[in-house]
Enzyme design. Sequence first.
Site, PDB file in Angstrom:
ATOM      1  N   HIS A 101       0.836  -1.197   0.000  1.00 48.31           N
ATOM      2  CA  HIS A 101       0.000   0.000   0.000  1.00 48.31           C
ATOM      3  C   HIS A 101       0.874   1.252   0.000  1.00 48.31           C
ATOM      4  O   HIS A 101       2.062   1.189   0.294  1.00 48.31           O
ATOM      5  CB  HIS A 101      -0.784   0.104   1.320  1.00 48.31           C
ATOM      6  CG  HIS A 101      -1.668  -1.029   1.664  1.00 48.31           C
ATOM      7  ND1 HIS A 101      -3.010  -1.015   1.425  1.00 48.31           N
ATOM      8  CD2 HIS A 101      -1.414  -2.202   2.293  1.00 48.31           C
ATOM      9  CE1 HIS A 101      -3.570  -2.124   1.897  1.00 48.31           C
ATOM     10  NE2 HIS A 101      -2.624  -2.867   2.427  1.00 48.31           N
TER      11      HIS A 101
ATOM     12  N   GLU B 227       2.595  -0.549   4.375  1.00 49.38           N
ATOM     13  CA  GLU B 227       2.296   0.780   3.816  1.00 49.38           C
ATOM     14  C   GLU B 227       3.608   1.523   3.622  1.00 49.38           C
ATOM     15  O   GLU B 227       4.499   1.463   4.461  1.00 49.38           O
ATOM     16  CB  GLU B 227       1.458   1.612   4.801  1.00 49.38           C
ATOM     17  CG  GLU B 227       0.036   1.143   4.992  1.00 49.38           C
ATOM     18  CD  GLU B 227      -0.977   1.841   4.073  1.00 49.38           C
ATOM     19  OE1 GLU B 227      -0.570   2.683   3.233  1.00 49.38           O
ATOM     20  OE2 GLU B 227      -2.168   1.518   4.213  1.00 49.38           O
TER      21      GLU B 227
ATOM     22  N   HIS C   5      -2.650  -3.159  -3.337  1.00 46.84           N
ATOM     23  CA  HIS C   5      -4.003  -2.968  -2.831  1.00 46.84           C
ATOM     24  C   HIS C   5      -4.957  -2.783  -4.016  1.00 46.84           C
ATOM     25  O   HIS C   5      -6.080  -3.272  -4.021  1.00 46.84           O
ATOM     26  CB  HIS C   5      -4.046  -1.758  -1.886  1.00 46.84           C
ATOM     27  CG  HIS C   5      -5.239  -1.748  -0.984  1.00 46.84           C
ATOM     28  ND1 HIS C   5      -5.571  -0.665  -0.208  1.00 46.84           N
ATOM     29  CD2 HIS C   5      -6.190  -2.686  -0.733  1.00 46.84           C
ATOM     30  CE1 HIS C   5      -6.673  -0.956   0.475  1.00 46.84           C
ATOM     31  NE2 HIS C   5      -7.067  -2.167   0.178  1.00 46.84           N
TER      32      HIS C   5
ATOM     33  N   ASP D  67      -3.633   2.321  -4.758  1.00 44.88           N
ATOM     34  CA  ASP D  67      -2.269   2.242  -4.210  1.00 44.88           C
ATOM     35  C   ASP D  67      -1.663   0.845  -4.407  1.00 44.88           C
ATOM     36  O   ASP D  67      -2.408  -0.122  -4.533  1.00 44.88           O
ATOM     37  CB  ASP D  67      -2.274   2.640  -2.721  1.00 44.88           C
ATOM     38  CG  ASP D  67      -3.175   1.765  -1.850  1.00 44.88           C
ATOM     39  OD1 ASP D  67      -4.341   1.542  -2.221  1.00 44.88           O
ATOM     40  OD2 ASP D  67      -2.705   1.298  -0.806  1.00 44.88           O
TER      41      ASP D  67
END
Length: 243
Positions: free
Chosen positions: A24, A87, A127, A137
């Site tokens: 992400h 992330e 994602h 993303d």
Amino acid sequence: MQIKQHPLPHFNERKKPVSALVLHCSAFHEAEAYQSYDDAGVSTHYFIDEDGCLTQMVAEEKRAWHAGVASWREIIEDFNSASVGIELCNMSLGETPYTQAQINTLIPLCQEIIKKYHILPQNVVAHSDIAPMRKMDPGMTFPWQELAQNGIGLWYDVKNADKNKENDVGTLLKQIGYKADDEEETIAAAYAFRRRFLPEEVQIVGNVRELIEHPYPQGKESLLQGEKFLQTLKAVAYSFEQA
Ligand SMILES: [Zn+2]
């Protein structure tokens, strides 16, 4: 690897074993990202800031809340139970390149997770791959090819396109893992595919709010057409089926 701990309370117990790794990005640095996840009641296992600094927010053995409603290959529900989430900070949501420091942190982290859970290369995903109608993303500059060269996920050789006898776009997208059961899903999946495997052909949006609000161009049937797109799709599907 040095890991900073900044625990979020948004997690619960996994209901199935880990079989996927989801990548992400967020348009925040670590402290603001932490706050925004906390406010939204979501989480991630790991966060990598622009300077490469790695923060753990949820223990890997717990079920973090990063994927939402998602589908990929055999994982058609409860993606959070089946995956680890990472992330990365990218202030343009992946339309401008990630830093080398981030990639230097990301590669060994992914390698360790893949090895630990025996994650198939087909199941290292964006994602946007698993939720193409909702998410964009980690974006079109994410270095998938470089990762694949380091044993993380899959890339393709366009020379293999002819080895795949399938020509139907929806079927090819499904061979890779995308959910493409109706026309709108197929368009969204084709856009996610293009951003991951043919980014040089995708127009930059250049507006973070626009990217969040319109993760794919609705109803744009031309996304399902084009010779280079079809050849790339066939080559990628071949590499996913052979791996
Ligand atoms: Zn995401």
